[in-house]
Design an enzyme around this catalytic site. Structure first.
Site, PDB file in Angstrom:
ATOM      1  N   GLU A 217       0.835  -1.255   0.046  1.00  0.00           N
ATOM      2  CA  GLU A 217      -0.154   0.107   0.032  1.00  0.00           C
ATOM      3  C   GLU A 217       0.851   1.152   0.051  1.00  0.00           C
ATOM      4  O   GLU A 217       0.720   2.054   0.865  1.00  0.00           O
ATOM      5  CB  GLU A 217      -0.835   0.163   1.278  1.00  0.00           C
ATOM      6  CG  GLU A 217      -2.038  -1.164   1.132  1.00  0.00           C
ATOM      7  CD  GLU A 217      -2.937  -1.230   2.216  1.00  0.00           C
ATOM      8  OE1 GLU A 217      -4.175  -1.944   1.974  1.00  0.00           O
ATOM      9  OE2 GLU A 217      -2.800  -0.546   3.211  1.00  0.00           O
TER      10      GLU A 217
ATOM     11  N   GLU B  31      -5.393  -8.240  -1.441  1.00  0.00           N
ATOM     12  CA  GLU B  31      -6.050  -8.147  -0.046  1.00  0.00           C
ATOM     13  C   GLU B  31      -7.543  -7.864  -0.049  1.00  0.00           C
ATOM     14  O   GLU B  31      -7.930  -7.090  -1.125  1.00  0.00           O
ATOM     15  CB  GLU B  31      -5.245  -7.131   0.785  1.00  0.00           C
ATOM     16  CG  GLU B  31      -4.225  -7.382   1.651  1.00  0.00           C
ATOM     17  CD  GLU B  31      -3.739  -6.119   2.261  1.00  0.00           C
ATOM     18  OE1 GLU B  31      -4.764  -5.578   3.096  1.00  0.00           O
ATOM     19  OE2 GLU B  31      -2.551  -5.868   2.529  1.00  0.00           O
TER      20      GLU B  31
HETATM   21  C1  BGP Z   1      -4.504  -3.185   4.854  1.00  0.00           C
HETATM   22  C2  BGP Z   1      -3.044  -3.686   5.425  1.00  0.00           C
HETATM   23  C3  BGP Z   1      -3.055  -4.850   6.006  1.00  0.00           C
HETATM   24  C4  BGP Z   1      -4.244  -5.285   6.948  1.00  0.00           C
HETATM   25  C5  BGP Z   1      -5.526  -4.792   6.247  1.00  0.00           C
HETATM   26  C6  BGP Z   1      -6.590  -4.774   7.182  1.00  0.00           C
HETATM   27  O1  BGP Z   1      -4.343  -1.800   4.907  1.00  0.00           O
HETATM   28  O2  BGP Z   1      -2.195  -3.704   4.273  1.00  0.00           O
HETATM   29  O3  BGP Z   1      -1.945  -4.854   6.873  1.00  0.00           O
HETATM   30  O4  BGP Z   1      -4.048  -5.250   8.271  1.00  0.00           O
HETATM   31  O5  BGP Z   1      -5.428  -3.383   5.735  1.00  0.00           O
HETATM   32  O6  BGP Z   1      -6.709  -3.888   8.007  1.00  0.00           O
HETATM   33  P1  BGP Z   1      -6.998  -3.789   9.632  1.00  0.00           P
HETATM   34  O7  BGP Z   1      -6.035  -4.990  10.170  1.00  0.00           O
HETATM   35  O8  BGP Z   1      -6.675  -2.699  10.196  1.00  0.00           O
HETATM   36  O9  BGP Z   1      -8.041  -4.513   9.552  1.00  0.00           O
END
Ligand code: BGP
Length: 467
Positions: free
Chosen positions: A172, A360
């Site tokens: 990201e 993701e």
């Molecule tokens: C993205 C990141 C991840 C992951 C995901 C979910 O922004 O790349 O590392 O964690 O989001 O977010 P969260 O864990 O805050 O729910």
């Protein structure tokens, strides 16, 4: 009717080292910024690691990776996305020599994946800037960080060539303009000048890594990784449309540079009007021409944009945005928009005609562990199945639209510590991990209902999905 997914579609799941490995100080690992942010990415850093930081133990993937990869194999994963913790390889980031124990750990993990025919997809830097680089150099704000990163990527490419074919440079990468700490910037309230200078350093480093990867591993495929948030105008007011265009470009800047090998025309005006003067060095222009082989992104939500500054901000992924009255939201206020995924796949493909990889996607939810009636435990997570099914149906639509899609890795295929809130209770996995927000729990793994559902989706190559 769902169009069938390509024969070689890469089905799998994704994690990041700092959210699952634990073992934060074992076998020579140095500290990363994650080891001192117990409350999540936006909270202040602590002096040193504190016990309330769930990431220090994570889900103990460091010691349990064999058990976990076996479960991924049981679901039929073709690919497993994970990150290398930079501080296992170079504990301080600026060390002269790598740490052999760290290198060996990932050798073992990759070997374990290959044992089951699972292809690793490796993120080189997933919010894990070495703490020393953050404190001593202000992270990516300092040009010297590019050199430290170069040592790191050369080391891992030489070591893992032949074992890892798919690489992502920065997780990201567009997140840094929203949360500077994610780029290792510890100085408070950095100016736009400092932020975009850091962005430039990351973009140069990313292109340089792509160049080196192609030299060392001609068969490697290197991708950039961005947060994809489709942005809709809140109203048909032309001012809202222009605000949407601007907001979209603040993200597209990153993919534009990665795919086209140069800054887009609109960047010039943006820099000028914001008093930003990027300091470049001779050679930067040439380096940026090393463009990526594919584009990968995370997708969780869409947002609206308005020209009216008074409008409410919606909670969400680091991007925020304005609430869309047509959408439902998750327990954490993230707007759920499966069609937005089809939209983003199409707009990206229209713009670049490069293969896309959704690395993701998933639903963070509170799960309840219940008896499975067979002497073990499970979670009846129909809400997660519905979320994933609906997003995959839209991927099917995008395939029908002609978009080239390499694969799909759900976020947090096994429960792990949340990045934004550092909670365990925000669960994404097909596999439940017995660990609670207060740190208690046995770390035992249990298969959720979605585990069997995803196994079927993979086995039928998407044919079991429900329109
Ligand atoms: C993205 C990141 C991840 C992951 C995901 C979910 O922004 O790349 O590392 O964690 O989001 O977010 P969260 O864990 O805050 O729910």
């Amino acid at each position: 009717m769902i169009k069938s997914f390509p024969k070689d579609f890469l089905w799998g799941g994704a994690v990041a080292a700092n959210q699952c490995e634990g073992a934060y100080n074992e076998d020579g690992k140095g500290l990363s910024i994650q080891d001192v942010t117990p409350k999540g990415m936006i909270a202040p850093m602590t002096e040193k690691p504190t016990e309330d930081n769930l990431k220090l133990v994570g889900i103990d993937f460091y010691h349990r990776y064999k058990e976990d990869i076996k479960l991924f194999a049981e679901m039929g994963f073709k690919v497993f996305r994970l990150s290398i913790a930079w501080t296992r390889i170079f504990p301080n980031g600026d060390d002269a020599f790598p740490n052999e124990a760290g290198l060996k750990f990932y050798d073992d993990v990759f070997d374990e994946c290959h044992k089951y025919g699972i292809e690793p997809l490796v993120t080189i830097s997933h919010y894990e800037t070495p703490l020393n680089l953050a404190k001593k150099y202000n992270g990516w704000a300092d040009r010297r960080t590019i050199g430290f990163f170069e040592n790191y990527v050369r080391t891992i490419f030489n070591r893992y060539k032949g074992k890892v074919k798919y690489w992502l440079t920065f997780n990201e990468i567009n997140s840094i303009i929203h949360i500077p700490l994610l780029g290792g910037i510890v100085k408070e309230n950095p100016t736009k000048q400092e932020l975009y200078q850091a962005v430039h350093h990351e973009l140069v480093a990313s292109a340089m890594a792509t160049k080196i990867a192609h030299e060392i591993m001609p068969e490697a495929k290197v991708g950039c990784m961005v947060i994809a948030v489709p942005i809709y105008p809140l109203t048909p007011n032309p001012d809202d449309m222009i605000a949407t265009l601007d907001a979209d470009r603040s993200n597209m800047l990153f993919t534009d540079v990665h795919v086209r090998g140069k800054y887009p025309a609109y960047a010039e005006r943006f820099f000028r009007e914001n008093g930003i003067e990027i300091k470049t060095e001779p050679g930067d222009e040439e380096i940026l021409k090393n463009t990526v082989d594919f584009i990968s992104f995370s997708y969780y939500m869409s947002a609206c944009q308005t020209s009216d500054p008074e409008k409410l901000k919606v909670k969400g992924n680091i991007m925020g945005g304005i609430k869309n009255p047509y959408l439902k939201e998750s327990q954490w206020g993230w707007q759920i928009d499966p069609k937005g995924l089809r939209y983003v796949l199409n707009t990206m493909y229209d713009r670049y005609e490069k293969p896309l990889f959704i690395v993701e996607n998933g639903l963070g939810a509170k799960d309840v562990l219940t008896d499975d009636g067979k002497g073990s435990k499970t979670v009846n997570d129909d809400y997660r199945i519905e979320y994933l099914n609906d997003h995959l149906v839209q991927i099917g639509e995008a395939l029908e639209d002609g978009v080239e899609i390499m694969g799909y890795t759900t976020w947090g295929c096994i429960d792990l510590v949340s990045a934004s809130t550092a909670q365990m209770s925000k669960r994404y996995g097909f596999i439940y991990v017995d660990r609670n927000d207060d740190g208690s729990g046995t770390l035992t793994r249990y298969k959720k209902k979605s585990f069997y559902w995803y196994k079927e989706v993979i086995k039928t190559n998407g044919k079991s999905l429900k329109d």
